[in-house]
Design an enzyme around this catalytic site. Sequence first.
Site, PDB file in Angstrom:
ATOM      1  N   LYS A   6       0.306  -1.108  -0.124  1.00  0.00           N
ATOM      2  CA  LYS A   6       0.067   0.263  -0.055  1.00  0.00           C
ATOM      3  C   LYS A   6       0.733   1.354  -0.086  1.00  0.00           C
ATOM      4  CE  LYS A   6      -4.348   1.774   2.332  1.00  0.00           C
ATOM      5  NZ  LYS A   6      -4.893   1.854   1.114  1.00  0.00           N
TER       6      LYS A   6
HETATM    7  C1  LIG Z   1      -5.910   1.007  -4.395  1.00  0.00           C
HETATM    8  C2  LIG Z   1      -7.341   0.010  -3.259  1.00  0.00           C
HETATM    9  N1  LIG Z   1      -7.680  -1.532  -3.463  1.00  0.00           N
HETATM   10  C3  LIG Z   1      -8.122  -1.929  -2.194  1.00  0.00           C
HETATM   11  C4  LIG Z   1      -8.475  -1.092  -1.056  1.00  0.00           C
HETATM   12  C5  LIG Z   1      -9.449  -2.167   0.068  1.00  0.00           C
HETATM   13  O1  LIG Z   1      -8.329  -3.147   0.542  1.00  0.00           O
HETATM   14  P1  LIG Z   1      -8.576  -2.859   3.168  1.00  0.00           P
HETATM   15  O2  LIG Z   1      -9.161  -1.194   3.143  1.00  0.00           O
HETATM   16  O3  LIG Z   1      -7.640  -3.522   3.339  1.00  0.00           O
HETATM   17  O4  LIG Z   1     -10.023  -3.672   2.408  1.00  0.00           O
HETATM   18  C6  LIG Z   1      -7.801  -0.372  -0.700  1.00  0.00           C
HETATM   19  C7  LIG Z   1      -8.316   0.527   0.712  1.00  0.00           C
HETATM   20  N2  LIG Z   1      -8.302   2.127   0.334  1.00  0.00           N
HETATM   21  C8  LIG Z   1      -8.108   2.947   1.566  1.00  0.00           C
HETATM   22  C9  LIG Z   1      -7.700   4.000   1.161  1.00  0.00           C
HETATM   23  C10 LIG Z   1      -9.067   5.401   0.972  1.00  0.00           C
HETATM   24  C11 LIG Z   1      -8.648   6.931   0.807  1.00  0.00           C
HETATM   25  O5  LIG Z   1      -9.286   7.660   0.492  1.00  0.00           O
HETATM   26  O6  LIG Z   1      -7.359   7.068   1.391  1.00  0.00           O
HETATM   27  C12 LIG Z   1      -9.394   2.704   2.594  1.00  0.00           C
HETATM   28  O7  LIG Z   1     -10.435   2.148   2.207  1.00  0.00           O
HETATM   29  O8  LIG Z   1      -8.617   2.780   3.864  1.00  0.00           O
HETATM   30  C13 LIG Z   1      -7.413   0.067  -2.052  1.00  0.00           C
HETATM   31  O9  LIG Z   1      -6.564   1.640  -1.671  1.00  0.00           O
END
Ligand SMILES: Cc1[nH+]cc(COP(=O)(O)O)c(CN[C@@H](CCC(=O)O)C(=O)O)c1O
Length: 305
Positions: free
Chosen positions: A158
């Site tokens: 991430k």
């Molecule tokens: C690219 C991406 N793909 C999938 C996910 C889902 O991952 P998870 O949170 O582990 O289920 C997230 C989380 N996106 C984060 C960032 C949001 C933001 O605007 O900053 C979040 O949901 O916290 C992503 O950033």
Amino acid sequence: MADRDGKIWMDGQLIDWRDAKIHVLTHTLHYGCGAFEGVRAYNTVNGTAIFRLEEHTERLFNSAKILRMKIPFTKDEVNEAQKAVVRANKLESCYLRPLTWIGSQKLGVSPKGNTVHLMVAAWAWGAYLGEEGMKRGIRVKTSSYTRHHVNITMTQAKAVSNYTNSILANMEATDEGYDEALLLDTAGFVSEGAGENLFVIKNGVIYTPDLSAGALNGITRNTVFHIAKDLGLEIIQKRITRDEVYIADEAFFTGTAAEVTPIRELDRIEIGSGSRGPITEKIQTAFFDIVNGRNPKYAHWLSKV
Ligand SMILES: Cc1[nH+]cc(COP(=O)(O)O)c(CN[C@@H](CCC(=O)O)C(=O)O)c1O
């Protein structure tokens, strides 16, 4: 967001929110090599608790490892820092943002010799894609931007730098009146949303892109796998084409911020009934039962603060 009361955990200390500053010659600010997490704490039936704290911290450390960064704290210290920030800000439910970055000792592409830092902030954050969207579903556009090739940036990290791709996709979609973007991978198959994982449902079977499409291995995505099993529903990870989304019966995004957000249309093509589908609603309800502590089977996923 800089000018508010509160406390931020920064490099081992809880400091005043307004004092949590870094120098403009900070390496990560220039070159984007840093990692972060999105975590939520919920006001559960048993008090405030952070959802899947261990898994998020594990992923933060894995992201740092992939980026060749050594976080100068232990996983336990980072877990405790997140609990401390929720307590210090007297938040009953909130969104937490741990971030690790490379310091300002020197610039130049190589960060060797620079210090690595970590902070955790927390703030109240409601429905990421809007309350109405949680019920009615949101409108999504297939992005003209392509999700990263898995060997161009490290998609299982991430990483801060990965998010310029997300920013551009989200801005393009919202500039054109949509709520969010859906990105395809370099082969043209569906990858994920700008900040979410994607699921579609067809004839009672749930599908989600396998991670070779460059999507982040989402913790909410993993939670949905457990929910589907509990509901006796099959999930298949496969390559998904954009037109398979068009003809799906239902579709939804998942993410820590997005939680479980139904998708009612893609590229102005209605998905199923053009609203939240029945299986999506069941999954959404099960998700909120879990994060609010109403499902004792998953009590171990909730870390009390
Ligand atoms: C690219 C991406 N793909 C999938 C996910 C889902 O991952 P998870 O949170 O582990 O289920 C997230 C989380 N996106 C984060 C960032 C949001 C933001 O605007 O900053 C979040 O949901 O916290 C992503 O950033």
